[in-house]
Scaffold this active site. Structure first.
Site, PDB file in Angstrom:
ATOM      1  N   ASP A   1       2.546   0.024  60.941  1.00 37.92           N
ATOM      2  CA  ASP A   1       2.403   0.359  59.512  1.00 37.92           C
ATOM      3  C   ASP A   1       3.418  -0.474  58.736  1.00 37.92           C
ATOM      4  O   ASP A   1       4.223  -1.205  59.322  1.00 37.92           O
ATOM      5  CB  ASP A   1       2.605   1.870  59.281  1.00 37.92           C
ATOM      6  CG  ASP A   1       1.821   2.388  58.061  1.00 37.92           C
ATOM      7  OD1 ASP A   1       2.006   1.854  56.955  1.00 37.92           O
ATOM      8  OD2 ASP A   1       1.031   3.333  58.220  1.00 37.92           O
TER       9      ASP A   1
ATOM     10  N   ARG B   1     -16.126   6.070  47.364  1.00 38.26           N
ATOM     11  CA  ARG B   1     -15.494   5.105  48.279  1.00 38.26           C
ATOM     12  C   ARG B   1     -15.322   3.763  47.576  1.00 38.26           C
ATOM     13  O   ARG B   1     -14.353   3.047  47.795  1.00 38.26           O
ATOM     14  CB  ARG B   1     -16.361   4.930  49.535  1.00 38.26           C
ATOM     15  CG  ARG B   1     -16.403   6.173  50.415  1.00 38.26           C
ATOM     16  CD  ARG B   1     -17.160   5.925  51.705  1.00 38.26           C
ATOM     17  NE  ARG B   1     -17.260   7.118  52.524  1.00 38.26           N
ATOM     18  CZ  ARG B   1     -18.251   8.005  52.431  1.00 38.26           C
ATOM     19  NH1 ARG B   1     -19.233   7.840  51.555  1.00 38.26           N
ATOM     20  NH2 ARG B   1     -18.265   9.068  53.215  1.00 38.26           N
TER      21      ARG B   1
ATOM     22  N   GLY C   1      -2.209   0.812  60.594  1.00 38.51           N
ATOM     23  CA  GLY C   1      -2.235   1.991  59.731  1.00 38.51           C
ATOM     24  C   GLY C   1      -1.871   3.187  60.587  1.00 38.51           C
ATOM     25  O   GLY C   1      -2.579   3.493  61.558  1.00 38.51           O
TER      26      GLY C   1
ATOM     27  N   GLY D   1      -1.344   6.370  59.417  1.00 35.21           N
ATOM     28  CA  GLY D   1      -1.513   7.587  58.617  1.00 35.21           C
ATOM     29  C   GLY D   1      -2.281   8.654  59.389  1.00 35.21           C
ATOM     30  O   GLY D   1      -2.123   8.800  60.606  1.00 35.21           O
ATOM     31  N   GLN D   2      -3.119   9.378  58.646  1.00 37.56           N
ATOM     32  CA  GLN D   2      -3.833  10.513  59.264  1.00 37.56           C
ATOM     33  C   GLN D   2      -4.789  10.055  60.362  1.00 37.56           C
ATOM     34  O   GLN D   2      -4.786  10.600  61.468  1.00 37.56           O
ATOM     35  CB  GLN D   2      -4.632  11.263  58.188  1.00 37.56           C
ATOM     36  CG  GLN D   2      -3.775  11.922  57.128  1.00 37.56           C
ATOM     37  CD  GLN D   2      -3.118  13.197  57.626  1.00 37.56           C
ATOM     38  OE1 GLN D   2      -2.749  13.335  58.780  1.00 37.56           O
ATOM     39  NE2 GLN D   2      -2.979  14.150  56.738  1.00 37.56           N
TER      40      GLN D   2
ATOM     41  N   HIS E   1     -22.327   3.122  54.508  1.00 38.19           N
ATOM     42  CA  HIS E   1     -21.541   4.364  54.581  1.00 38.19           C
ATOM     43  C   HIS E   1     -21.315   4.864  53.160  1.00 38.19           C
ATOM     44  O   HIS E   1     -20.220   4.807  52.613  1.00 38.19           O
ATOM     45  CB  HIS E   1     -20.213   4.058  55.271  1.00 38.19           C
ATOM     46  CG  HIS E   1     -19.384   5.264  55.566  1.00 38.19           C
ATOM     47  ND1 HIS E   1     -19.890   6.404  56.156  1.00 38.19           N
ATOM     48  CD2 HIS E   1     -18.062   5.508  55.367  1.00 38.19           C
ATOM     49  CE1 HIS E   1     -18.922   7.288  56.284  1.00 38.19           C
ATOM     50  NE2 HIS E   1     -17.800   6.774  55.811  1.00 38.19           N
TER      51      HIS E   1
HETATM   52  N1  APR Z   1      -0.609  -2.702  56.584  1.00 38.09           N
HETATM   53  C1  APR Z   1      -0.596  -1.645  57.422  1.00 38.09           C
HETATM   54  N2  APR Z   1      -0.710  -0.380  57.019  1.00 38.09           N
HETATM   55  C2  APR Z   1      -0.841  -0.159  55.707  1.00 38.09           C
HETATM   56  C3  APR Z   1      -0.868  -1.201  54.762  1.00 38.09           C
HETATM   57  C4  APR Z   1      -0.740  -2.532  55.265  1.00 38.09           C
HETATM   58  N3  APR Z   1      -0.759  -3.593  54.449  1.00 38.09           N
HETATM   59  N4  APR Z   1      -1.003  -0.664  53.531  1.00 38.09           N
HETATM   60  C5  APR Z   1      -1.059   0.670  53.700  1.00 38.09           C
HETATM   61  N5  APR Z   1      -0.960   0.990  55.005  1.00 38.09           N
HETATM   62  C6  APR Z   1      -0.922   2.299  55.642  1.00 38.09           C
HETATM   63  C7  APR Z   1      -0.246   3.384  54.798  1.00 38.09           C
HETATM   64  O1  APR Z   1       1.166   3.212  54.789  1.00 38.09           O
HETATM   65  C8  APR Z   1      -0.705   4.654  55.478  1.00 38.09           C
HETATM   66  O2  APR Z   1       0.211   5.107  56.454  1.00 38.09           O
HETATM   67  O3  APR Z   1      -2.210   2.835  55.870  1.00 38.09           O
HETATM   68  C9  APR Z   1      -2.030   4.244  56.154  1.00 38.09           C
HETATM   69  C10 APR Z   1      -3.231   5.018  55.650  1.00 38.09           C
HETATM   70  O4  APR Z   1      -3.091   6.337  56.055  1.00 38.09           O
HETATM   71  P1  APR Z   1      -3.580   7.575  55.174  1.00 38.09           P
HETATM   72  O5  APR Z   1      -3.132   7.384  53.772  1.00 38.09           O
HETATM   73  O6  APR Z   1      -3.193   8.815  55.889  1.00 38.09           O
HETATM   74  O7  APR Z   1      -5.174   7.394  55.170  1.00 38.09           O
HETATM   75  P2  APR Z   1      -6.251   7.825  56.286  1.00 38.09           P
HETATM   76  O8  APR Z   1      -6.718   9.199  56.036  1.00 38.09           O
HETATM   77  O9  APR Z   1      -5.706   7.487  57.634  1.00 38.09           O
HETATM   78  O10 APR Z   1      -7.449   6.836  55.912  1.00 38.09           O
HETATM   79  C11 APR Z   1      -7.307   5.443  56.027  1.00 38.09           C
HETATM   80  O11 APR Z   1      -9.653   5.052  56.428  1.00 38.09           O
HETATM   81  O12 APR Z   1     -11.511   6.464  56.312  1.00 38.09           O
HETATM   82  C12 APR Z   1     -10.757   5.517  55.643  1.00 38.09           C
HETATM   83  O13 APR Z   1     -11.113   6.081  53.349  1.00 38.09           O
HETATM   84  C13 APR Z   1     -10.156   6.062  54.385  1.00 38.09           C
HETATM   85  O14 APR Z   1      -9.549   3.907  53.517  1.00 38.09           O
HETATM   86  C14 APR Z   1      -9.048   5.085  54.154  1.00 38.09           C
HETATM   87  C15 APR Z   1      -8.563   4.731  55.567  1.00 38.09           C
END
Ligand code: APR
Length: 312
Positions: free
Chosen positions: A35, A92, A11, A13-14, A179
């Protein structure tokens, strides 16, 4: 120390991006930021950007952005943030269906490509996702943990530091349980420079801090509007990874497999654990009074309700 550790971040993302940055700044090892193909530019861009930051600060680690699990293979530590974050108005638990689908994909790949890794899950709903991860991978209990307690405790500590105008460094606190909004901040075990917190703050002030801690994630979701918290969650997962990589043996609250401790069996929930080179080296069971036990059971009931919906 021997060769560099390999840190697989699933992942990008953020939270994933901040995990990569902090891994670099703490020089935990070489990072692979993975990702899905649709996010290839995102992970390759973050990797390049952070590698250029490394040149500014003189770090010897590297970040690789990838959409190929082969690049993640053999990671020593895996941190999973793949999944949707909350939007305003969501709990959640509302993320269960969509994130479980993602976890099934991620966990089976972790099992294939990183069979010996220490795996930290961050995706929500936290306690149910780490349970699914454990079941799908079939990994040993010392290999799998969920990150929530460090973050919940950090939020609690910050609110106490603000209320008392004291250094955050001198606050010791512990938040147990799931959580979710019925997590259990243990006031009796919280101190400021060794002084019990209950002697420093009145009951109504303490109640307000407990309430704000419990809803701490939602407060950020309401502010950000497009997603959930990411700086403190990333730092919390890194504290856990760091304790593993450097064998610090820190005692941190995290969602670990319970096997009868606290009267709970075969579920993951937030309790104090010792994290070292062996992964989860110890689950610590502390003596709770009747009121605390009742609160923990209430929190567990919420965790169980969500886990019962996990169909693998
Ligand atoms: N494999 C890898 N990455 C994936 C997949 C997958 N099958 N499906 C989605 N993703 C990626 C998305 O493309 C995205 O870049 O996961 C990333 C999630 O990033 P954000 O949307 O920015 O979410 P973020 O704020 O990082 O939170 C991620 O952590 O705290 C928890 O509740 C929050 O469930 C959420 C997770």
């Amino acid at each position: 120390m021997g060769s560099k550790q390999k840190i697989g971040l699933i992942g990008g993302g953020q939270i994933g991006g901040n995990l990569a940055l902090l891994s670099m700044q703490k020089q935990l090892g070489d990072v692979v930021l993975y990702d899905i193909p649709a996010a290839e530019g995102l992970v390759k861009g973050k990797a390049l950007d952070i590698n250029q930051l490394a040149a500014v600060d003189g770090y010897d680690c590297r970040v690789t952005g990838t959409t190929d699990w082969k690049d993640v293979a053999g990671s020593d530590v895996v941190i999973i943030t793949a999944g949707m974050p909350r939007k305003p108005g969501m709990t959640r638990e509302d993320l269960l269906e969509v994130n479980l689908k993602i976890m099934k994909d991620v966990a089976s790949n972790v099992k294939t490509h990183c069979p010996n890794a220490f795996v930290i899950n961050v995706a929500n709903p936290l306690d149910a996702m780490v349970y699914a991860l454990f079941k799908i991978t079939g990994f040993k209990k010392h290999q799998v943990l969920g990150m929530a307690g460090v973050l919940d405790t950090a939020r609690f500590k910050f609110f106490v530091a603000e209320a008392l105008n004291v250094s955050i460094r001198d606050i010791e606190a512990l938040v147990l349980g799931g959580h979710g909004d019925d997590m259990v901040p243990l006031l009796r075990h919280s101190t400021v420079g060794g002084v019990p917190l209950t002697e420093l703050l009145r009951k109504d002030a303490l109640d307000a801090i407990v309430d704000r801690t419990r809803k701490g994630g939602g407060e950020l979701v309401a502010l950000y509007k497009t997603g959930s918290a990411y700086f403190a969650p990333a730092a919390s997962a890194i504290a856990m990874a760091e304790s593993f990589v450097f064998d610090r043996k820190r005692v941190l609250p995290a969602a670990a497999l319970l096997e009868g401790q606290y009267g709970i069996k075969d579920f993951f929930m937030g309790v104090p654990v010792q994290i070292g080179a062996g992964g989860v080296e110890k689950v610590i069971e502390l003596q709770l009074n009747d009121a605390e036990k009742a609160e923990l059971q209430k929190s567990f009931a919420s965790v169980k309700k969500t886990v019962d919906e996990v169909k693998l």
